[in-house]
Design a protein around this motif. Structure first.
Motif, PDB file in Angstrom:
ATOM      1  N   ASP A 158       0.835  -1.206   0.000  1.00  0.00           N
ATOM      2  CA  ASP A 158       0.000   0.000   0.000  1.00  0.00           C
ATOM      3  C   ASP A 158       0.870   1.257   0.000  1.00  0.00           C
ATOM      4  O   ASP A 158       0.622   2.212  -0.752  1.00  0.00           O
ATOM      5  CB  ASP A 158      -0.914  -0.026   1.227  1.00  0.00           C
ATOM      6  CG  ASP A 158      -1.889   1.143   1.236  1.00  0.00           C
ATOM      7  OD1 ASP A 158      -2.092   1.760   0.177  1.00  0.00           O
ATOM      8  OD2 ASP A 158      -2.445   1.447   2.303  1.00  0.00           O
ATOM      9  N   SER A 159       1.900   1.259   0.825  1.00  0.00           N
ATOM     10  CA  SER A 159       2.807   2.409   0.876  1.00  0.00           C
ATOM     11  C   SER A 159       3.597   2.552  -0.424  1.00  0.00           C
ATOM     12  O   SER A 159       3.839   3.672  -0.902  1.00  0.00           O
ATOM     13  CB  SER A 159       3.770   2.260   2.059  1.00  0.00           C
ATOM     14  OG  SER A 159       3.063   2.210   3.282  1.00  0.00           O
ATOM     15  N   MET A 160       3.990   1.408  -0.989  1.00  0.00           N
ATOM     16  CA  MET A 160       4.725   1.445  -2.254  1.00  0.00           C
ATOM     17  C   MET A 160       3.865   2.033  -3.367  1.00  0.00           C
ATOM     18  O   MET A 160       4.341   2.830  -4.189  1.00  0.00           O
ATOM     19  CB  MET A 160       5.179   0.039  -2.635  1.00  0.00           C
ATOM     20  CG  MET A 160       5.959  -0.031  -3.937  1.00  0.00           C
ATOM     21  SD  MET A 160       7.577   0.786  -3.843  1.00  0.00           S
ATOM     22  CE  MET A 160       8.439  -0.373  -2.764  1.00  0.00           C
ATOM     23  N   ALA A 161       2.592   1.667  -3.407  1.00  0.00           N
ATOM     24  CA  ALA A 161       1.689   2.207  -4.422  1.00  0.00           C
ATOM     25  C   ALA A 161       1.553   3.719  -4.278  1.00  0.00           C
ATOM     26  O   ALA A 161       1.572   4.455  -5.271  1.00  0.00           O
ATOM     27  CB  ALA A 161       0.319   1.539  -4.311  1.00  0.00           C
ATOM     28  N   LEU A 162       1.423   4.187  -3.028  1.00  0.00           N
ATOM     29  CA  LEU A 162       1.340   5.630  -2.793  1.00  0.00           C
ATOM     30  C   LEU A 162       2.630   6.326  -3.216  1.00  0.00           C
ATOM     31  O   LEU A 162       2.598   7.402  -3.841  1.00  0.00           O
ATOM     32  CB  LEU A 162       1.046   5.893  -1.318  1.00  0.00           C
ATOM     33  CG  LEU A 162       1.015   7.368  -0.891  1.00  0.00           C
ATOM     34  CD1 LEU A 162      -0.060   8.130  -1.656  1.00  0.00           C
ATOM     35  CD2 LEU A 162       0.802   7.482   0.617  1.00  0.00           C
ATOM     36  N   MET A 163       3.771   5.718  -2.896  1.00  0.00           N
ATOM     37  CA  MET A 163       5.054   6.301  -3.256  1.00  0.00           C
ATOM     38  C   MET A 163       5.201   6.428  -4.772  1.00  0.00           C
ATOM     39  O   MET A 163       5.664   7.460  -5.281  1.00  0.00           O
ATOM     40  CB  MET A 163       6.192   5.442  -2.699  1.00  0.00           C
ATOM     41  CG  MET A 163       7.596   5.942  -3.035  1.00  0.00           C
ATOM     42  SD  MET A 163       8.225   5.378  -4.653  1.00  0.00           S
ATOM     43  CE  MET A 163       8.190   3.616  -4.428  1.00  0.00           C
ATOM     44  N   LEU A 164       4.782   5.403  -5.513  1.00  0.00           N
ATOM     45  CA  LEU A 164       4.883   5.442  -6.965  1.00  0.00           C
ATOM     46  C   LEU A 164       4.040   6.574  -7.548  1.00  0.00           C
ATOM     47  O   LEU A 164       4.450   7.246  -8.504  1.00  0.00           O
ATOM     48  CB  LEU A 164       4.443   4.097  -7.556  1.00  0.00           C
ATOM     49  CG  LEU A 164       5.373   2.909  -7.275  1.00  0.00           C
ATOM     50  CD1 LEU A 164       4.705   1.605  -7.684  1.00  0.00           C
ATOM     51  CD2 LEU A 164       6.696   3.087  -8.018  1.00  0.00           C
ATOM     52  N   GLY A 165       2.879   6.815  -6.962  1.00  0.00           N
ATOM     53  CA  GLY A 165       2.044   7.914  -7.423  1.00  0.00           C
ATOM     54  C   GLY A 165       2.668   9.268  -7.137  1.00  0.00           C
ATOM     55  O   GLY A 165       2.625  10.178  -7.971  1.00  0.00           O
ATOM     56  N   LEU A 166       3.261   9.422  -5.947  1.00  0.00           N
ATOM     57  CA  LEU A 166       3.882  10.701  -5.581  1.00  0.00           C
ATOM     58  C   LEU A 166       5.088  11.009  -6.468  1.00  0.00           C
ATOM     59  O   LEU A 166       5.276  12.161  -6.894  1.00  0.00           O
ATOM     60  CB  LEU A 166       4.302  10.671  -4.110  1.00  0.00           C
ATOM     61  CG  LEU A 166       3.157  10.598  -3.083  1.00  0.00           C
ATOM     62  CD1 LEU A 166       3.710  10.425  -1.677  1.00  0.00           C
ATOM     63  CD2 LEU A 166       2.284  11.847  -3.167  1.00  0.00           C
ATOM     64  N   VAL A 167       5.903   9.997  -6.758  1.00  0.00           N
ATOM     65  CA  VAL A 167       7.062  10.220  -7.632  1.00  0.00           C
ATOM     66  C   VAL A 167       6.605  10.455  -9.077  1.00  0.00           C
ATOM     67  O   VAL A 167       7.199  11.257  -9.805  1.00  0.00           O
ATOM     68  CB  VAL A 167       8.037   9.033  -7.551  1.00  0.00           C
ATOM     69  CG1 VAL A 167       9.217   9.231  -8.499  1.00  0.00           C
ATOM     70  CG2 VAL A 167       8.545   8.864  -6.123  1.00  0.00           C
ATOM     71  N   GLY A 168       5.526   9.764  -9.482  1.00  0.00           N
ATOM     72  CA  GLY A 168       4.976  10.009 -10.811  1.00  0.00           C
ATOM     73  C   GLY A 168       4.494  11.437 -10.978  1.00  0.00           C
ATOM     74  O   GLY A 168       4.577  12.015 -12.064  1.00  0.00           O
ATOM     75  N   ASN A 169       3.996  12.030  -9.878  1.00  0.00           N
ATOM     76  CA  ASN A 169       3.569  13.427  -9.942  1.00  0.00           C
ATOM     77  C   ASN A 169       4.736  14.364 -10.233  1.00  0.00           C
ATOM     78  O   ASN A 169       4.555  15.411 -10.869  1.00  0.00           O
ATOM     79  CB  ASN A 169       2.911  13.828  -8.617  1.00  0.00           C
ATOM     80  CG  ASN A 169       1.583  13.118  -8.412  1.00  0.00           C
ATOM     81  OD1 ASN A 169       0.948  12.656  -9.367  1.00  0.00           O
ATOM     82  ND2 ASN A 169       1.159  13.016  -7.160  1.00  0.00           N
ATOM     83  N   ILE A 170       5.928  14.015  -9.773  1.00  0.00           N
ATOM     84  CA  ILE A 170       7.113  14.828 -10.081  1.00  0.00           C
ATOM     85  C   ILE A 170       7.357  14.837 -11.583  1.00  0.00           C
ATOM     86  O   ILE A 170       7.617  15.892 -12.188  1.00  0.00           O
ATOM     87  CB  ILE A 170       8.348  14.291  -9.333  1.00  0.00           C
ATOM     88  CG1 ILE A 170       8.120  14.336  -7.815  1.00  0.00           C
ATOM     89  CG2 ILE A 170       9.594  15.080  -9.712  1.00  0.00           C
ATOM     90  CD1 ILE A 170       9.251  13.708  -7.016  1.00  0.00           C
ATOM     91  N   CYS A 171       7.253  13.658 -12.206  1.00  0.00           N
ATOM     92  CA  CYS A 171       7.445  13.578 -13.658  1.00  0.00           C
ATOM     93  C   CYS A 171       6.367  14.373 -14.384  1.00  0.00           C
ATOM     94  O   CYS A 171       6.655  15.086 -15.353  1.00  0.00           O
ATOM     95  CB  CYS A 171       7.412  12.118 -14.101  1.00  0.00           C
ATOM     96  SG  CYS A 171       8.654  11.070 -13.319  1.00  0.00           S
ATOM     97  N   LEU A 172       5.119  14.260 -13.911  1.00  0.00           N
ATOM     98  CA  LEU A 172       4.028  14.976 -14.556  1.00  0.00           C
ATOM     99  C   LEU A 172       4.225  16.480 -14.465  1.00  0.00           C
ATOM    100  O   LEU A 172       3.850  17.227 -15.381  1.00  0.00           O
ATOM    101  CB  LEU A 172       2.697  14.575 -13.917  1.00  0.00           C
ATOM    102  CG  LEU A 172       1.433  15.182 -14.535  1.00  0.00           C
ATOM    103  CD1 LEU A 172       1.298  14.773 -15.999  1.00  0.00           C
ATOM    104  CD2 LEU A 172       0.194  14.762 -13.744  1.00  0.00           C
ATOM    105  N   ALA A 173       4.822  16.946 -13.379  1.00  0.00           N
ATOM    106  CA  ALA A 173       5.052  18.382 -13.210  1.00  0.00           C
ATOM    107  C   ALA A 173       6.004  18.933 -14.265  1.00  0.00           C
ATOM    108  O   ALA A 173       5.948  20.119 -14.602  1.00  0.00           O
ATOM    109  CB  ALA A 173       5.601  18.660 -11.812  1.00  0.00           C
ATOM    110  N   PHE A 174       6.891  18.089 -14.803  1.00  0.00           N
ATOM    111  CA  PHE A 174       7.871  18.541 -15.800  1.00  0.00           C
ATOM    112  C   PHE A 174       7.529  18.073 -17.211  1.00  0.00           C
ATOM    113  O   PHE A 174       8.294  18.334 -18.144  1.00  0.00           O
ATOM    114  CB  PHE A 174       9.268  18.026 -15.438  1.00  0.00           C
ATOM    115  CG  PHE A 174       9.829  18.632 -14.182  1.00  0.00           C
ATOM    116  CD1 PHE A 174      10.565  19.804 -14.229  1.00  0.00           C
ATOM    117  CD2 PHE A 174       9.617  18.044 -12.953  1.00  0.00           C
ATOM    118  CE1 PHE A 174      11.082  20.372 -13.077  1.00  0.00           C
ATOM    119  CE2 PHE A 174      10.128  18.603 -11.790  1.00  0.00           C
ATOM    120  CZ  PHE A 174      10.858  19.772 -11.855  1.00  0.00           C
ATOM    121  N   LEU A 175       6.390  17.402 -17.390  1.00  0.00           N
ATOM    122  CA  LEU A 175       6.088  16.758 -18.664  1.00  0.00           C
ATOM    123  C   LEU A 175       5.809  17.747 -19.786  1.00  0.00           C
ATOM    124  O   LEU A 175       6.190  17.515 -20.938  1.00  0.00           O
ATOM    125  CB  LEU A 175       4.883  15.819 -18.487  1.00  0.00           C
ATOM    126  CG  LEU A 175       4.435  15.031 -19.713  1.00  0.00           C
ATOM    127  CD1 LEU A 175       5.549  14.104 -20.192  1.00  0.00           C
ATOM    128  CD2 LEU A 175       3.176  14.227 -19.401  1.00  0.00           C
TER     129      LEU A 175
END
Length: 666
Positions: A158-175
């Motif tokens: 569950d924590s890993m899934a949340l972490m993947l989403g938070l790091v994915g948001n970093i990529c989306l911010a620069f996309l």
């Protein structure tokens, strides 16, 4: 003094912005910094989203506005001599960052500046992933898992899934930064959207990897913990799972059609599917709520402003003055442009011909020089695809006297310093010569400029063609009309290689084939190509960013204070996350549209006088073909009628031979 001050302020803001991203995965940020920020900004006007706006969105918009001011001041000083700019370039250490460090491999051609940005981005992702995992897993124990009746690995999943989403948001911010064609941020650091598109591809792939893993981990977690019904929930407060799933499926559709084998075989499928990014962004906002989306959307805001400006420009019909139709299945289109529209050599422009296709836009390199031809803009199109072949057939018709065309651009490099070298050696194959045509024309202008004391470099152009007929492209090295310039001052040598035909050594005027110049009748609906926001386009773009920010935030604050807060009191029970997100999206889009349309109409009215003067001048141009023929192909044309007597002597043709790059003779 103003420009150095702007650069210093921009650097300070950028470092502070990056520090926020570095600190974001830590407990210090979540437990101390963010609560204090929210305690200051949490009010009846903007609520908790006020803190996210100040921390994540405002710095990028402020940097963009400052970059516009800096670029405006630079454009005002562009009249300085070439000698001064060349000296400045040699002394400026920042010029070293533009030199290539990698020229082969998967990364393509990468400069020191781009490599540094790449290392910083990868480092941020690695740091964020490790910091999130360390902070989340530190609190997971057997006792904490047993209290919620789950296994340790399930809690970690569950924590890993949340972490993947938070790091994915970093990529989306620069996309969206690399694909903003008129981005002041890219222009400020010397990049273009064309050279940065590879970074959009990389960031897009990384984003979808994180988001796909994010979704799969949650599905596995819900299945193992017997909570699969969570996939069908659309919560009023918090995360909406259904919206996230729709957004993920949309992103997967974009991702799959971007695979190289699909993109190359069916480009239209890739192109039109890519427009689903609108749904992807909308459902992402509905998934996490607009308050959180201020973290990832500043780049999208700049992209939205640029897209609206491009849309307004693309709706105008431009004045096509003439076309040179060559026997080698190539055409040169000559457009009218306002004298105030300046661009650098090797710039590009997107062209749309509604008679051929109303939806297809194709990029082409500009071959003209805004200094040599202040009222003309030219592109060369080689017939290689269905669209270009239909265009060539259309222009080959003897009855054609008008062609409706729309354009977007021009876009190109911020600066070019090719004139600082003692010798330029350029290699091209076929229609790949087009970027060098603009360089040669620019150097012809510099060589004949009486105000320039700088010595132009010696130019050696090595071009390879399949057939002797393709040599006709060399006709396009000089414009179809205009003042005469002494090309001998350029010290130009051209080595033309014919690779698939033997060509004996004969005079260059022996072949009797000619090209045809078509002159088009002017239309009252056509207008010269001009910058979307006029001469002071960067200043106006900075004003748009500022006014868009002020208007949108003011409307959001007023709606929150007058309508939402008296009913809901920030409980989100009546006005759910979804309703607030939709309302905020409408406010943002309306703010962008209103601001840009007002600026566009103001500049259009301001430039109407200049455009009328140009149209009056063009109406005096011939509307029928004057029977011009190629100096290269027409044997009956006397040497006195050539564009320049010394131009024919610049060219040496090599038959049935390929360039020997190891030879020192060139």
């Amino acid at each position: 003094m103003i420009q150095p001050a702007i650069r210093l302020i921009t650097m300070v803001i950028f470092l502070g912005y990056m520090m926020i991203w570095v600190m974001m995965p830590t407990n210090t940020f979540w437990l101390h910094w963010l609560p204090r920020i929210h305690s200051v900004t949490d009010s009846t006007f903007l609520g908790q989203q006020g803190g996210n706006i100040i921390v994540y969105t405002a710095p990028i918009l402020l940097i963009a506005a400052l970059a516009c001011i800096h670029l405006h001041l630079e454009s005002k000083h562009s009249h300085h001599s070439i000698n001064q700019s060349s000296t400045f370039f040699k002394k400026n250490l920042m010029g070293l960052w533009g030199r290539p460090v990698i020229v082969r491999g998967l990364l393509g051609i990468v400069t020191w500046r781009e490599l540094l940005c790449l290392f910083m981005f990868v480092g941020l992702l690695v740091w964020s992933t490790s910091a999130y995992i360390h902070a989340m897993f530190a609190t997971i124990t057997t006792q904490s898992a047993s209290r919620i009746k789950e296994k340790v690995w399930e809690v970690k999943l569950d924590s890993m899934a949340l972490m993947l989403g938070l790091v994915g948001n970093i990529c989306l911010a620069f996309l969206f930064f690399p694909v903003t064609r008129g981005s002041p941020l890219l222009r400020q650091i010397g990049l273009t959207s064309e050279s940065s598109i590879k970074y959009h591809i990389w960031v897009g792939n990384i984003t979808m990897v994180f988001f796909t893993a994010h979704g799969l981990c949650y599905i596995v977690y819900w299945a193992k913990t017997h909570q699969i019904s969570q996939m069908l929930k659309w919560e009023k407060i918090g995360i909406s799972n259904v919206a996230g799933e729709v957004g993920l499926l949309t992103g997967l559709g974009i991702w799959l059609t971007s695979v190289p084998c699909i993109r190359r075989k069916n480009f239209e499928l890739f192109f039109y599917t890519h427009h689903l990014y609108i749904l992807f962004v909308v459902f992402f906002i509905l998934h996490v709520g607009f308050s959180y989306c201020w973290i990832t959307l500043p780049g999208y805001f700049l992209f939205l402003i640029d897209r609206m400006l491009r849309l307004l420009q693309s709706q105008q019909k431009v004045r096509l003055v003439s076309a040179r139709v060559l026997p080698c299945q190539a055409v040169e289109l000559n457009f009218s442009k306002t004298p105030g529209l300046n661009y650098n050599p090797m710039s590009s422009i997107f062209v749309n011909v509604p008679k051929i296709s109303k939806l297809q836009w194709h990029p082409f390199t500009i071959t003209s020089s805004s200094n040599l031809e202040p009222e003309k803009l030219s592109v060369v199109i080689k017939s290689e695809g269905n669209w270009s072949k239909r265009l060539y057939e259309e222009l080959s018709l003897p009855s054609i006297n008008h062609l409706q065309v729309s354009v977007e651009g021009p876009y190109g490099p911020a600066t070019t310093h090719f004139h600082k070298y003692e010798k330029l050696v350029m290699f091209s194959g076929g229609s790949g010569i087009t970027p060098f045509i603009s360089i040669i024309r620019e150097l012809v202008h510099i060589a004949n400029d009486p105000n320039t004391t700088n010595k132009t470099p010696q130019v050696i152009l090595v071009s390879a063609f399949k057939k002797s007929l393709d040599l006709g492209i060399l006709d396009l090295l000089l414009p179809v009309s205009g003042p005469n310039h002494d090309i001998s001052r350029l010290r130009l040598k051209i080595h033309a290689y014919i690779t698939q035909e033997s060509r004996p050594s004969r005079p260059m005027t022996e072949n009797q084939q000619v090209y045809r110049t078509v002159w088009f009748k002017p239309s009252a609906l056509d207008s010269p190509i001009s910058a979307t926001l006029g001469r002071n386009t960067w200043l106006w773009q900075g004003m748009i960013i500022v006014w868009f920010s002020v208007i949108s935030l003011s409307i959001v604050a007023v709606v929150t204070q007058v309508y939402i807060y008296p009913i809901d009191h920030n409980t989100n029970r009546i006005f759910s996350y979804t309703i607030r997100s939709i309302l905020n999206m409408l406010i943002i889009c309306m703010s962008v549209a209103i601001t840009i349309i007002i600026a566009f109409l103001w500049n259009k009215k301001k430039n109407s006088t200049e455009m009328k003067q140009i149209n009056v001048t063009e109406e005096q141009s011939p509307v029928t073909s004057p029977g011009m023929s190629s100096w290269y192909y027409n044997a009956d044309r006397e040497i006195e009628s050539l564009p320049d007597k010394s131009f024919a002597g610049c060219i040496k043709v090599h038959g049935e031979e390929r360039p020997d790059f190891k030879s020192k003779q060139t």
